[in-house]
Design a protein around this motif. Structure first.
Motif, PDB file in Angstrom:
ATOM      1  N   ILE A  72      43.820  21.923  52.755  1.00  0.00           N
ATOM      2  CA  ILE A  72      43.781  21.588  54.185  1.00  0.00           C
ATOM      3  C   ILE A  72      42.494  20.855  54.528  1.00  0.00           C
ATOM      4  N   GLU A  73      41.366  21.413  54.101  1.00  0.00           N
ATOM      5  CA  GLU A  73      40.090  20.743  54.383  1.00  0.00           C
ATOM      6  C   GLU A  73      40.022  19.402  53.671  1.00  0.00           C
ATOM      7  N   ASN A  74      40.555  19.335  52.464  1.00  0.00           N
ATOM      8  CA  ASN A  74      40.513  18.075  51.720  1.00  0.00           C
ATOM      9  C   ASN A  74      41.214  16.953  52.468  1.00  0.00           C
ATOM     10  N   LEU A  75      42.350  17.255  53.083  1.00  0.00           N
ATOM     11  CA  LEU A  75      43.046  16.227  53.863  1.00  0.00           C
ATOM     12  C   LEU A  75      42.208  15.780  55.051  1.00  0.00           C
ATOM     13  N   SER A  76      41.542  16.712  55.712  1.00  0.00           N
ATOM     14  CA  SER A  76      40.682  16.351  56.841  1.00  0.00           C
ATOM     15  C   SER A  76      39.511  15.486  56.387  1.00  0.00           C
ATOM     16  N   TYR A  94      52.976  16.596  50.357  1.00  0.00           N
ATOM     17  CA  TYR A  94      54.251  16.079  50.854  1.00  0.00           C
ATOM     18  C   TYR A  94      54.269  16.045  52.380  1.00  0.00           C
ATOM     19  N   ASP A  95      53.804  17.095  53.013  1.00  0.00           N
ATOM     20  CA  ASP A  95      53.776  17.122  54.480  1.00  0.00           C
ATOM     21  C   ASP A  95      52.908  15.996  55.030  1.00  0.00           C
ATOM     22  N   ALA A  96      51.747  15.782  54.422  1.00  0.00           N
ATOM     23  CA  ALA A  96      50.823  14.766  54.917  1.00  0.00           C
ATOM     24  C   ALA A  96      51.354  13.360  54.705  1.00  0.00           C
ATOM     25  N   LEU A  97      51.938  13.110  53.545  1.00  0.00           N
ATOM     26  CA  LEU A  97      52.369  11.761  53.213  1.00  0.00           C
ATOM     27  C   LEU A  97      53.694  11.383  53.869  1.00  0.00           C
ATOM     28  N   SER A 144      44.470  26.981  50.872  1.00  0.00           N
ATOM     29  CA  SER A 144      45.047  26.564  49.597  1.00  0.00           C
ATOM     30  C   SER A 144      46.524  26.228  49.712  1.00  0.00           C
ATOM     31  N   GLY A 145      46.922  25.155  49.025  1.00  0.00           N
ATOM     32  CA  GLY A 145      48.338  24.840  48.948  1.00  0.00           C
ATOM     33  C   GLY A 145      49.114  25.869  48.157  1.00  0.00           C
ATOM     34  N   LEU A 146      48.460  26.528  47.195  1.00  0.00           N
ATOM     35  CA  LEU A 146      49.133  27.590  46.453  1.00  0.00           C
ATOM     36  C   LEU A 146      49.532  28.730  47.380  1.00  0.00           C
ATOM     37  N   THR A 147      48.695  29.020  48.372  1.00  0.00           N
ATOM     38  CA  THR A 147      49.021  30.064  49.341  1.00  0.00           C
ATOM     39  C   THR A 147      50.271  29.689  50.123  1.00  0.00           C
ATOM     40  N   LEU A 224      63.814  25.267  50.986  1.00  0.00           N
ATOM     41  CA  LEU A 224      62.796  25.394  52.036  1.00  0.00           C
ATOM     42  C   LEU A 224      61.700  24.345  51.942  1.00  0.00           C
ATOM     43  N   SER A 225      61.559  23.686  50.792  1.00  0.00           N
ATOM     44  CA  SER A 225      60.444  22.745  50.632  1.00  0.00           C
ATOM     45  C   SER A 225      60.822  21.605  49.703  1.00  0.00           C
ATOM     46  N   PRO A 226      60.705  20.346  50.164  1.00  0.00           N
ATOM     47  CA  PRO A 226      61.042  19.204  49.304  1.00  0.00           C
ATOM     48  C   PRO A 226      60.052  19.001  48.171  1.00  0.00           C
TER      49      PRO A 226
END
Length: 319
Positions: A72-76, A94-97, A144-147, A224-226
């Motif tokens: 999350i912080e990395n995207l910011s 995927y959500d961001a892109l 974390s994306g793993l979370t 639930l997730s692409p």
């Protein structure tokens, strides 16, 4: 097709560049700042391994690692131009892109495919996801994306990750194994064959046992997730693991900030390609990253133009 990329001049007007302007030759110094995650997790380990591997094939290419709280912080940081590159787990990538805030973010290279697993002490009575109901589970750090992937797996398996378990969010990814060993957590969620938390659990006195979601829930989880894919952890990956484990997982990626110039990305991607053997030595439990994997992992429109050019030259992407 790919959108027209911001010119270097426009990018300089938006943010202070973190690398020397121009088209650096391989022998010229080039410094790129890479956002990773908290100590003890897979991203810092990968960042360190990547920097070491690239030094072998391009000594003037420096990967300066910046510790962060995770995807999350990395995207910011990428959007703000405060890092050149960042490691982002598949759920968030995927959500961001795919979303409206993409704003010039682009995929540079894959990190590795990370099959998700739960791990418990070998003597634990917990043997399946359903057995986690009502128990404390270390899901990972807050950013974390793993979370996020762990929550998706729990929901698809029929458990509310906020109510049906007692979720534990970590300040540092490396804290998870100790919490399981001392009883504060009944299980630890993570991803990646060489993930440090898994390796720490496997090496602990008494050993560890790994499991994924049941076969009957895999389709519900994938729906639930692409970003998720079916994955298999081969038998013998961990000590005392006698059978393959079917699960789900996702790719993590190196993303570039808006406006990072083609010359820098082209040099980086080609160095990663040349340095795959060196990276494999640094990360013996993971499959070495291959930029060609991107052709099947993400839409072509998400690729940085320099990465797309490399893939076309390599015959991995249609002209």
């Amino acid at each position: 097709m790919l959108r027209h990329w911001l010119s270097i001049t426009a990018a300089m007007a938006m943010a202070v560049p973190l690398w020397p302007v121009g088209a650096p030759r391989a022998e010229e110094p080039l410094r790129l700042v890479l956002g990773t995650a908290t100590p003890g997790g897979g991203f810092p380990a990968y960042g360190e391994a990547l920097a070491a591997a690239l030094r072998e094939v391009d000594p003037a290419l420096e990967i300066a690692r910046r510790a962060t709280t995770g995807s999350i912080e990395n995207l910011s940081l990428l959007r703000a131009g405060q890092v050149d590159l960042a490691l982002v787990q598949g759920e968030y990538a995927y959500d961001a892109l795919a979303g409206p805030e993409r704003a010039g973010l682009a995929v540079v290279a894959p990190v590795y495919a990370a099959p998700g697993l739960f791990v418990v002490p070998a003597a634990s009575p917990v043997r399946a996801v359903a057995d986690l109901r009502g128990r404390p589970v270390a899901l990972g750090t807050r950013s974390s994306g793993l979370t996020a992937m762990g929550r998706t797996v729990l929901r698809g398996a029929g458990l509310d990750p906020e109510r049906d378990i007692r979720p534990i969010l970590l300040d540092r990814a490396g804290d998870g194994p100790e919490m399981v060993r001392d009883g504060r957590a009944a299980a630890l969620w993570g991803g990646g064959l060489g993930w440090p938390g898994f390796r720490a659990m496997a090496a602990a006195p008494g050993g560890a046992r790994f499991f994924g979601p049941s076969a009957e829930t895999l389709d519900a989880i994938l729906a639930l997730s692409p970003s998720l894919r079916r994955m298999t952890v081969p038998a013998g990956t961990f000590p005392s693991q006698t059978e393959a484990i079917a699960t789900v997982g996702s790719w993590s990626f190196i993303l570039a900030r808006p406006g990072l110039a083609d010359a820098a990305v082209s040099r980086l991607v080609r160095a990663i390609d040349r340095g795959r053997d060196a990276l494999a030595r640094q990360l013996p439990h993971e499959r070495a990253s291959d930029p060609r994997d991107l052709a099947a992992a993400v839409p072509a429109a998400w690729l940085h133009p320099a990465t797309a050019a490399f893939l076309r030259e390599a015959g991995a992407l249609s002209p």
